[in-house]
Design an enzyme around this catalytic site. Structure first.
Site, PDB file in Angstrom:
ATOM      1  N   LYS A 226       0.815  -1.215   0.000  1.00 52.48           N
ATOM      2  CA  LYS A 226       0.000   0.000   0.000  1.00 52.48           C
ATOM      3  C   LYS A 226       0.854   1.272   0.000  1.00 52.48           C
ATOM      4  O   LYS A 226       2.005   1.289   0.429  1.00 52.48           O
ATOM      5  CB  LYS A 226      -0.955   0.011   1.205  1.00 52.48           C
ATOM      6  CG  LYS A 226      -2.128  -0.963   1.067  1.00 52.48           C
ATOM      7  CD  LYS A 226      -3.121  -0.505   0.014  1.00 52.48           C
ATOM      8  CE  LYS A 226      -4.257  -1.478  -0.251  1.00 52.48           C
ATOM      9  NZ  LYS A 226      -5.288  -1.479   0.764  1.00 52.48           N
ATOM     10  N   ARG A 260      -5.019 -10.078   3.213  1.00 49.77           N
ATOM     11  CA  ARG A 260      -5.138 -10.038   1.757  1.00 49.77           C
ATOM     12  C   ARG A 260      -3.796  -9.562   1.184  1.00 49.77           C
ATOM     13  O   ARG A 260      -3.384  -8.418   1.411  1.00 49.77           O
ATOM     14  CB  ARG A 260      -6.280  -9.088   1.357  1.00 49.77           C
ATOM     15  CG  ARG A 260      -6.588  -9.025  -0.133  1.00 49.77           C
ATOM     16  CD  ARG A 260      -7.765  -8.091  -0.381  1.00 49.77           C
ATOM     17  NE  ARG A 260      -8.127  -8.034  -1.790  1.00 49.77           N
ATOM     18  CZ  ARG A 260      -7.590  -7.181  -2.675  1.00 49.77           C
ATOM     19  NH1 ARG A 260      -6.678  -6.309  -2.267  1.00 49.77           N
ATOM     20  NH2 ARG A 260      -7.973  -7.198  -3.935  1.00 49.77           N
TER      21      ARG A 260
END
Length: 284
Positions: A226, A260
């Site tokens: 991210k 995830r």
């Protein structure tokens, strides 16, 4: 980490001893991490099966990018990208298939093709038919927090208290799902790292992740590669694996039940070690 059982189209998915690993397959030309690598059916299926071989407990297939600034995809285009992959993967593995979509029509077709979980970044808010489609199918559903929509969510997100605000959101969304006929045992919660969040919000959510255990639902965490990790490390997307590993370990220690990730094999090692240490601290 508490033990959970998620029900997805009549199938119990047990979370016991360690969090589950959800492997990501982006069937898109524009995803932030690997857009364009798996746009053909053959490549997407091969990647899905590679992740299963690496130890993925669940697969998450998506055919519409939800990265910051992403443009919406028409339903027909999403179906054309997604369904051949779901159908083929379902033939080759018994690993549960989640589909990352906000459209009820895509969800319905994906269930027919073999998917059993919907990962909805809008938490059933975008499409008024989504809740009833999930309820009637008996599928599992991931309710994710997002402030705004992908095209604009990072423009200027604001919170009075990000953890409190996300808790309020989860409370309302769980109630809405249950009113629509979705049992709580079918619900997973995702605080939505990077979805309408500034750096400080992402860090606070990770630090206080255990706050979401109050709802009695498994918490899914998507930290892989991210942007907020890139800001800390000053590294591009493909240079964030070690930063992802650190964040994943912290998430496990704070009660995450599903991780995830893109890099299944390495992150499964991280999860197993972090879960073992966490379990030892609870029994000592």
């Amino acid at each position: 980490m508490a033990d959970y059982t998620i029900f997805a189209k009549g199938r119990p998915i047990s979370i016991h001893g360690r969090p589950l690993i959800m492997g990501i397959v982006n069937i898109t030309p524009d995803s932030f991490s690997d857009g364009g690598r798996y746009v053909t059916v053959d490549r997407a299926v091969a990647q899905a099966m590679a992740l299963v071989e690496q130890g993925a407990d669940v697969l998450d297939l998506g055919a519409e990018s939800t990265r910051p600034g992403a443009s919406p995809v028409e339903e027909q285009e999403e179906l054309e990208r997604l369904l051949p992959v779901v159908s083929e993967v379902a033939k080759r593995t018994a690993v549960p298939i989640s589909v990352d979509t906000m459209k009820a029509g895509v969800a319905r077709a994906a269930f027919d093709a073999g998917a059993s979980i919907i990962n909805d970044v809008t938490a059933l808010r975008f499409d008024p038919d989504m809740a009833s489609v999930v309820a009637s199918s008996g599928a599992g559903v991931v309710l994710m927090h997002m402030q705004g929509m992908p095209a604009t969510m990072q423009d200027e997100p604001k919170y009075d208290n990000v953890v409190y605000d996300v808790c309020e959101f989860f409370e309302e969304r769980i109630e809405a799902a249950q009113r629509a006929g979705i049992a709580k045992s079918h619900i997973v919660l995702d605080p939505g790292f990077g979805f309408g969040k500034l750096q400080v919000h992402n860090l606070e959510l990770l630090n206080q992740l255990s706050a979401f255990s109050r709802f009695g639902c498994p918490v899914l965490v998507g930290l892989s590669r991210k942007g907020f990790l890139g800001k800390i490390l000053d590294r591009p997307v493909q240079g964030r694996e070690w930063g992802t590993a650190a964040a994943v370990a912290l998430a496990v220690d704070r009660g995450a039940a599903i991780l995830r990730v893109h890099d299944v094999a390495s992150m499964k090692d991280v999860v197993m070690v972090a879960a073992a240490v966490h379990a030892a601290s609870l029994t000592s």
